[in-house]
Each structure stands twice: as C-alpha cells, then as structure tokens.
Design an enzyme around this catalytic site. Structure first.
Site, PDB file in Angstrom:
ATOM      1  N   SER A 118      16.224 -18.964 -24.733  1.00 44.88           N
ATOM      2  CA  SER A 118      15.493 -17.734 -24.295  1.00 44.88           C
ATOM      3  C   SER A 118      15.136 -17.733 -23.115  1.00 44.88           C
ATOM      4  O   SER A 118      14.557 -16.616 -22.529  1.00 44.88           O
ATOM      5  CB  SER A 118      14.359 -17.727 -25.142  1.00 44.88           C
ATOM      6  OG  SER A 118      13.689 -19.050 -25.173  1.00 44.88           O
ATOM      7  N   HIS A 139      20.803 -14.750 -28.674  1.00 42.08           N
ATOM      8  CA  HIS A 139      19.306 -14.692 -28.591  1.00 42.08           C
ATOM      9  C   HIS A 139      18.644 -13.999 -29.691  1.00 42.08           C
ATOM     10  O   HIS A 139      18.409 -12.707 -29.736  1.00 42.08           O
ATOM     11  CB  HIS A 139      18.862 -14.423 -27.296  1.00 42.08           C
ATOM     12  CG  HIS A 139      17.298 -14.677 -26.946  1.00 42.08           C
ATOM     13  ND1 HIS A 139      16.679 -13.861 -26.176  1.00 42.08           N
ATOM     14  CD2 HIS A 139      16.445 -15.754 -27.532  1.00 42.08           C
ATOM     15  CE1 HIS A 139      15.348 -14.362 -26.221  1.00 42.08           C
ATOM     16  NE2 HIS A 139      15.250 -15.485 -27.080  1.00 42.08           N
ATOM     17  N   GLU A 151      19.823 -10.269 -28.597  1.00 43.78           N
ATOM     18  CA  GLU A 151      20.470 -10.194 -27.364  1.00 43.78           C
ATOM     19  C   GLU A 151      21.753 -10.803 -27.181  1.00 43.78           C
ATOM     20  O   GLU A 151      21.715 -12.006 -27.393  1.00 43.78           O
ATOM     21  CB  GLU A 151      19.363 -10.586 -26.328  1.00 43.78           C
ATOM     22  CG  GLU A 151      18.186  -9.621 -26.345  1.00 43.78           C
ATOM     23  CD  GLU A 151      16.967 -10.091 -25.298  1.00 43.78           C
ATOM     24  OE1 GLU A 151      16.344  -9.344 -24.908  1.00 43.78           O
ATOM     25  OE2 GLU A 151      17.397 -11.074 -24.971  1.00 43.78           O
ATOM     26  N   ASN A 189      12.138 -10.265 -22.437  1.00 45.54           N
ATOM     27  CA  ASN A 189      11.112 -11.102 -21.709  1.00 45.54           C
ATOM     28  C   ASN A 189      11.201 -10.706 -20.494  1.00 45.54           C
ATOM     29  O   ASN A 189       9.927 -11.027 -19.847  1.00 45.54           O
ATOM     30  CB  ASN A 189      11.614 -12.760 -21.678  1.00 45.54           C
ATOM     31  CG  ASN A 189      10.981 -13.287 -23.212  1.00 45.54           C
ATOM     32  OD1 ASN A 189       9.996 -12.981 -23.841  1.00 45.54           O
ATOM     33  ND2 ASN A 189      11.594 -14.414 -23.661  1.00 45.54           N
TER      34      ASN A 189
END
Ligand code: NAI
Length: 470
Positions: A118, A139, A151, A189
């Site tokens: 991540s 991900h 992702e 993120n």
C-alpha cells in the site's frame, strides 16, 4: 497475456492475503496459500470456512459454492510455482525483495508477480529482479471481499501487457480496477490526504471543534467526518501514512503532517482502539445542540448570482427577488450580505455580513462565519447554520477544493486519469462523489480562486493551485 485461468499462489495469509485467496477461489482459480508463520495458512483457511458457512446459513451462498471455494484453496508449507503470485506479506522493502528473488528462482519465465503493497514504490521493489517487467502492483482495499477498488500500479519497468492482464483479471473478479503510476500513496492514499489535513489545519487554527467539522462534512455527504474517521483508522496509522507521503515527496510542505495529530499520538490517544482520540469511546462524536430555526427576516430577501447554489436558493425562496448580475452568490436583505465562500472572509465584506460554506446538500449542518444574525438566514433555506471562525474557505469548500486540487495534480502528473481518480475515491474510501464530479458541479475558476485566497492567507506551499486547474 491472459490470466483468466491462471493458477495462483498467495503469499502472506494475514488479513489481506486471506481475503485475496477467497476472492480468487470464488472466481474459480486454483489457489495455493503460503505463510512463513507455521500454521498461519491453515488457520486462515479454517477461518474462511467459518465465514463462508456463516454466509451459507444466511442464504447468501449455497453449500455447494462454499465447498467448491474451499476445495480450490490449498495451504502449503513452502513456496510453489504458479502462473500468478500475489504477495501480501509484511510491508517492508527488503523482505519483499528477498521474497521476489526466491520466487523468481522457482517461477516460469512468463509468470507474473503482483504486490499488494500500500505504500512501497513498485519501481523500487522491482529493482534487482531478473525480470522486473513482470512485477505489478495489485492494491486491494480492506476488507478485500467487499471493497470494489483495485489500484493496478505500474512501476517504471512494468510491462504494460502485465498491468493490463491484472486489470482484466480484477474486472473478472467483480472488482473495479484503475490504472495508477507508482508514485507516493498511489491514487487513494494520496488524494485523500487533504480530507484529514484540512480538518487538522482547522483545529490548529482553532477555527472549529471536531464536532462541527465532522457534522459539516457528514452533511456534505461523507459517511464519516474526518475527525471521527481518523479516530477509527487510528491516529498512529493515519499519522504514519501522512509522514510517509510527506517524506516520499521530498518534504513538499503541502503534505506537512500536523502537530495536532502528533500530540494525540504522543498522548496515546489513538482513537477508538485506545478508548480516546478526538472523542471518547464507546460514546463517539457527541450530537450538536439543536439550532433555533426561527429567524424572522424583516426585509425583502434578494438571491444573488447564477449557478446551482443560486438556483437552489431561488427555488427554496419563491418570494425572493433574483439579482442575476451580481458577481457573487448568496442572499442580501437590508444592506447585509450572506455570501457563498469564495475564499474571502466575512471581515473583508463589511459590517453585518457573513459567509457560508459550500452547500452540497439541501439540508443539514453548514458552516458560516461573520454576523450571527445574517448567518441565521440559512435556516430559512432548511439548513442548520454552525458558526466557525472567519477563516478562508470555511470547512467543506476548503476541503473539497483541496481534494480536487490534489486529484488535479495527480492527473497532471500522469498518475491516473480523471475517471480513475473519481472511481478510486468513491470505491476506495466511499466518497459521495469523485473529485472531478465535484469540479464539474462547482466551477474550475471558483476552485482556483478559493485556493489562491487560501494561499494568500497562509503564504506557503500548501494551497498552491495545480497547473491542471489554471
Ligand atoms: P498481516 O500482518 O495481517 O499479514 C501479513 C502476513 O504475512 C502474516 O501472516 C505474516 O506471517 C506473513 N509474512 C510476513 N513475512 C512473510 C514472508 N517473508 N513470507 C511469507 N509470509 C510472510 O498484514 P496485512 O494487513 O494483510 O498486509 C499485508 C500487505 O498488504 C502489506 O503489504 C500491507 O501494506 C498491504 N495492505 C494492507 C491493507 C490493510 O488494510 N491491512 C490494505 C491494503 C494493502
């Protein structure tokens, strides 16, 4: 390249690996599951059996489907060859690199290795591999069986055909894949940072309480306000991600972590898991007091401006006069103005004036600053005004503008495209809309102007406008 019938080895039978094995097996793949902690893979399978039996008991799965899924998962004691390896081990560059070296000695030349990292650069993970082109990020989000987003992260050396094969495989598993270039935080993120950062900045400026910030963003459509969400994630975890994105961007001040959060971490007020964060648990965020909705307005109300906010005000106030030529949006009466925030403060507008936040919903809590009696006009629109300090961009407008700005930078820098950013934020963190959907509804110039005013106010790198919006 086609991974449709690939045999799959999942390495790491923890929280994520177990979920990935389940999803792969449910899609019909033969899955082997390895963990270097003795017994972990067997335990993961046993736990999955319990979960699936529970689903069968509720009628959500047939007993046959449960049996078939479990029969496809084989816990193993050693790494074994497969067409596709999905790695979900500890988040450590050196340990992952060592695993890839072991795997490459064992795998066929055309086997693919996907990493669920991540936060580690896929480019960096591939360094030293014999075939770096076969490494790609895959991900997933927690919990894997429920969260739709994947992702698909390409490092500098990733073969586009490999990324595309993982993209297609994810779609076949019922997920929504999005291509991303390996950059700090990937898409979700990274773009999500301002959701936390602007709340922390408002707290640092002593502009509003956590209760008011949370109530305003919940009313804007977010499932949780940023303060209660940080309490849920854990301040230690959230602070660590912010720090890693900050460091990975060469300490670009835009990503500067917050002293407010540092204090919570130092105190051990980590959120729900420690019984206290911004709020105390199990109570959680306290309800805000009811607002007196009786706010008689003596004079004739005028609705100013054009666009969806002015239109919705005009619709809610059929007796109001419409002044379309104004270069601002909001209401006036008796020489007093209530303006939609454009980054200017109420103090800049003259006596008796107030500014209000971006009204993304037709009802609920909304921040205003300035004259309290003028702010109370929001009541006649069915909104619940909440006083905050007179800071540029208030709560929701500033947060949404910064989310749009971060997404704009990500697209500008080729991390993802607009549709990818929207899908990622809606599916990865359940945002009520994607940044480019907000942008389409709001206005590019208005967003840029608001950020410019925040920038003038704060004078730093934080609020610089993305070239993509200029
Ligand atoms: P976890 O701690 O639940 O599971 C990791 C498992 O890997 C453990 O069972 C451990 O024994 C095993 N392991 C460690 N080193 C190993 C090695 N060298 N060989 C074989 N097995 C090894 O961790 P979690 O949460 O499942 O995370 C795994 C990966 O997924 C990490 O890279 C993490 O960053 C990533 N990730 C985690 C998410 C989350 O919400 N927890 C979300 C998305 C990605």
């Amino acid at each position: 390249m086609n991974l449709q019938d690939a045999s799959i080895l999942v390495v790491g039978a923890g929280l994520m690996g177990a979920g990935i094995a389940q999803v792969a097996a449910q899609a019909g793949h033969a899955v082997t599951l390895f963990d270097n902690r003795p017994g972990a893979a067997d335990a993961a399978k046993a736990k999955l059996a319990q979960t699936l039996d529970g689903l069968a008991a509720k009628g959500k799965l047939t007993a046959d489907a449960v049996q078939a899924t479990l029969a496809r998962i084989t816990p193993v004691d050693a790494l074994a060859a497969a067409d596709l390896v999905i790695e979900a081990i500890v988040e450590n560059l050196d340990v992952k690199r060592a695993l890839f070296a072991e795997l490459e000695a064992l795998l066929a030349d055309d086997a693919v290795i996907a990493t669920n990292t991540s936060s580690i650069s896929v480019t960096a993970l591939a360094r030293g591999m014999t075939k770096p082109e076969r490494l790609v990020g895959m991900h997933f989000f927690n919990p894997v069986p429920l969260m739709k987003l994947v992702e698909v992260v390409s490092g500098l050396g990733t073969d586009p055909a490999v990324a595309q094969a993982i993209f297609e495989l994810s779609a076949r598993w019922g997920k929504t894949p999005v291509h991303a270039r390996s950059t700090p935080g990937f898409i979700v993120n990274r773009i999500a940072r301002p959701y936390y950062a602007e709340a922390l900045m408002l707290l640092q400026e002593r502009a509003a309480t956590p209760e008011v910030i949370d109530a305003c963003l919940r009313s804007a459509g977010f499932r949780m306000g940023p303060c209660e969400l940080m309490d849920l994630i854990g301040h230690d975890t959230n602070f660590a991600v912010t720090n890693s994105v900050f460091a990975a961007n060469f300490f670009d001040r835009r990503f500067t972590p917050s002293l407010v959060q540092q204090e919570l971490v130092d105190a051990g007020y980590l959120g729900r898991k420690s019984g206290r964060g911004f709020y105390r648990y199990p109570e959680g965020a306290p309800a805000l007091p009811a607002v007196d909705a009786t706010a008689p307005i003596a004079a004739q109300l005028v609705v100013h401006g054009t666009g969806w906010v002015a239109d919705s005000f005009a619709a809610a106030l059929p007796d109001a006069v419409r002044e379309r030529d104004s270069d601002w949006t909001g209401l006036s009466a008796d020489g007093r103005q209530l303006r939609l925030t454009d980054g200017r403060r109420a103090t800049d507008l003259g006596r008796g004036s107030a500014v209000f936040d971006l009204p993304l919903a037709a009802s609920g809590d909304i921040a205003f600053a300035g004259d309290a009696a003028t702010g109370a006009w929001l009541n006649v629109l069915g909104l619940t005004p909440r006083a905050v300090a007179d800071v540029p961009g208030l709560v929701v407008a500033r947060t949404i503008a910064m989310l749009i700005n971060e997404a704009a930078d990500a697209v500008q820098q080729g991390v993802c495209d607009e549709a990818g950013a929207d899908a990622a934020m809606k599916l990865g963190v359940n945002y009520p809309a994607g940044p480019f959907e907000w942008l389409a509804r709001w206005d590019r110039r208005a967003v840029a102007a608001l950020l410019d005013r925040l920038d003038q106010h704060h004078r730093g790198e934080r609020y610089r406008v993305s070239p993509y919006l200029q």
